[in-house]
Write a protein that holds these residues in place. Structure first.
Motif, PDB file in Angstrom:
ATOM      1  N   UNK A  75      42.236  35.846  41.112  1.00 47.88           N
ATOM      2  CA  UNK A  75      43.643  35.344  41.801  1.00 47.88           C
ATOM      3  C   UNK A  75      44.532  36.268  41.613  1.00 47.88           C
ATOM      4  N   UNK A  76      45.194  36.581  42.574  1.00 42.45           N
ATOM      5  CA  UNK A  76      46.469  37.506  42.554  1.00 42.45           C
ATOM      6  C   UNK A  76      47.670  37.176  43.162  1.00 42.45           C
ATOM      7  N   UNK A  77      48.056  35.832  43.365  1.00 37.91           N
ATOM      8  CA  UNK A  77      49.354  35.426  43.705  1.00 37.91           C
ATOM      9  C   UNK A  77      50.360  35.386  42.714  1.00 37.91           C
ATOM     10  N   UNK A  78      51.295  35.878  43.245  1.00 39.72           N
ATOM     11  CA  UNK A  78      52.562  36.434  42.761  1.00 39.72           C
ATOM     12  C   UNK A  78      52.267  37.733  41.782  1.00 39.72           C
ATOM     13  N   UNK A  79      51.327  38.356  41.616  1.00 40.67           N
ATOM     14  CA  UNK A  79      51.196  39.579  41.103  1.00 40.67           C
ATOM     15  C   UNK A  79      51.784  40.808  41.929  1.00 40.67           C
ATOM     16  N   UNK A  80      52.400  41.940  41.540  1.00 43.83           N
ATOM     17  CA  UNK A  80      52.830  42.836  42.228  1.00 43.83           C
ATOM     18  C   UNK A  80      51.939  43.584  42.962  1.00 43.83           C
TER      19      UNK A  80
END
Length: 343
Positions: free
Chosen positions: A201-206
């Motif tokens: 889950x990478x959502x809203x990671x830089x």
């Protein structure tokens, strides 16, 4: 007139002598039962052979000899008079009868000895492992260790996960390699599914964080990782200038398998924007607001109300004047784009 018996014959014996033989039976029987038995037989013979005694006297003497011998013999044992050796043999159970095994017509095959332990080739490229095993005298075979059924091509791109040794019928030692594509994790058992990592889950990671997380999976090479914009009318700054942009979506999606053949696309947006709402019915990319419809999203347009992008505005388009008398741009004619992104 009868002659008297010759000396030395049984008739010459007097009656007291004959009675003496009979009385000698128990005496000798006390000394030895077998000697007493022999004496009894001899006494009976003397009583009956050439004896002047009446028959009744002979019978009486015979019975007396037998009775005297029986009186001095020891009582027979309760088990019927058998001697100790016989009794021991009688109480010992007979040995079990065993029949010899039939002689086989052909000797069974001797099991083959285990082949010598080879070096551990696991983790090596297949082409290198084959070369080393052949140098060690093994006949080498190989197979796909996963359940995907892919053929093995270009051995340098496959890695050994399992190895098994054996013998051929001709006595040659063999080794069989179970392999997977290089950088793929080995299955738990030979022939099982490859345990590919899942898309995190990478959502809203830089973008910087997402790149580190993806390369840490060890199956996504750097050149298989691509950054893109989440909005259709947006564009990425120069490389290195969007490290703090945020992830809106990934392809493959979260939870999907990430294999060595997977190309990963990460959709980014400037952190000043939110992510577009997913809409499967659109069929096209979602755009950021652009009030003056000049192609620049409002968040990066310094003059979002100017659709003409005049030269007086940074990032504006050159002004097109109706006066064609001069084309040097001193009066606004022609292309004049200093300090704009178009020049």
């Amino acid at each position: 007139m009868s002659r008297p018996p010759a000396p030395g014959t049984s008739r010459w014996l007097s009656t007291p002598a004959r009675l003496g033989y009979v009385l000698a039976v128990p005496v000798l029987g006390l000394l030895n039962q077998y000697l007493g038995f022999v004496a009894m037989i001899a006494a009976i013979v003397l009583v009956w052979k050439d004896s002047p005694w009446q028959k009744a006297a002979k019978v009486t003497a015979t019975i007396a000899a037998m009775a005297l011998l029986g009186a001095v013999l020891p009582d027979p044992p309760e088990d019927g008079g058998r001697d100790p050796v016989a009794r021991a043999q009688a109480t010992t159970p007979p040995p079990a009868v065993t029949w010899p095994s039939p002689t086989p017509t052909a000797s069974p095959e001797r099991p083959s000895p285990p082949p010598p332990a080879p070096a551990d080739y696991r983790g090596r490229p297949l082409d290198e492992a084959r070369e080393k095993a052949e140098e060690a005298g093994f006949g080498v075979d190989e197979h796909n260790a996963s359940d995907d059924g892919k053929s093995i091509m270009m051995r340098m791109n496959w890695t050994v996960c399992f190895q098994k040794t054996g013998w051929t019928s001709s006595g040659t030692k063999t080794i069989d390699f179970g392999v997977v594509k290089t950088d793929a994790p080995c299955p738990e058992t030979d022939g099982a599914a490859v345990p590919w990592p899942r898309m995190p889950d990478l959502v809203w990671k830089t973008w910087k964080t997402a790149r580190v997380r993806l390369t840490a999976l060890k199956v996504v090479p750097e050149h298989h990782l691509r950054a893109d914009t989440a909005y259709g009318n947006d564009w990425l700054p120069d490389e290195g200038e969007y490290e703090d942009w945020r992830v809106c979506a990934t392809d493959p999606a979260e939870g999907a398998d990430v294999t060595v053949d997977t190309w990963v696309t990460v959709e980014l947006t400037d952190q000043a924007n939110g992510c577009p709402e997913p809409d499967s019915d659109r069929g096209h990319a979602v755009d950021l607001p652009d009030r003056d419809d000049d192609g620049d999203p409002d968040y990066r347009d310094p003059y979002p109300g100017d659709p003409d992008r005049t030269t007086t505005m940074p990032n504006g388009l050159p002004d097109h004047s109706d006066d064609d008398s001069s084309d040097d741009g001193s009066h606004g004619g022609g292309w004049n784009c200093p300090r704009t992104r178009w020049c």
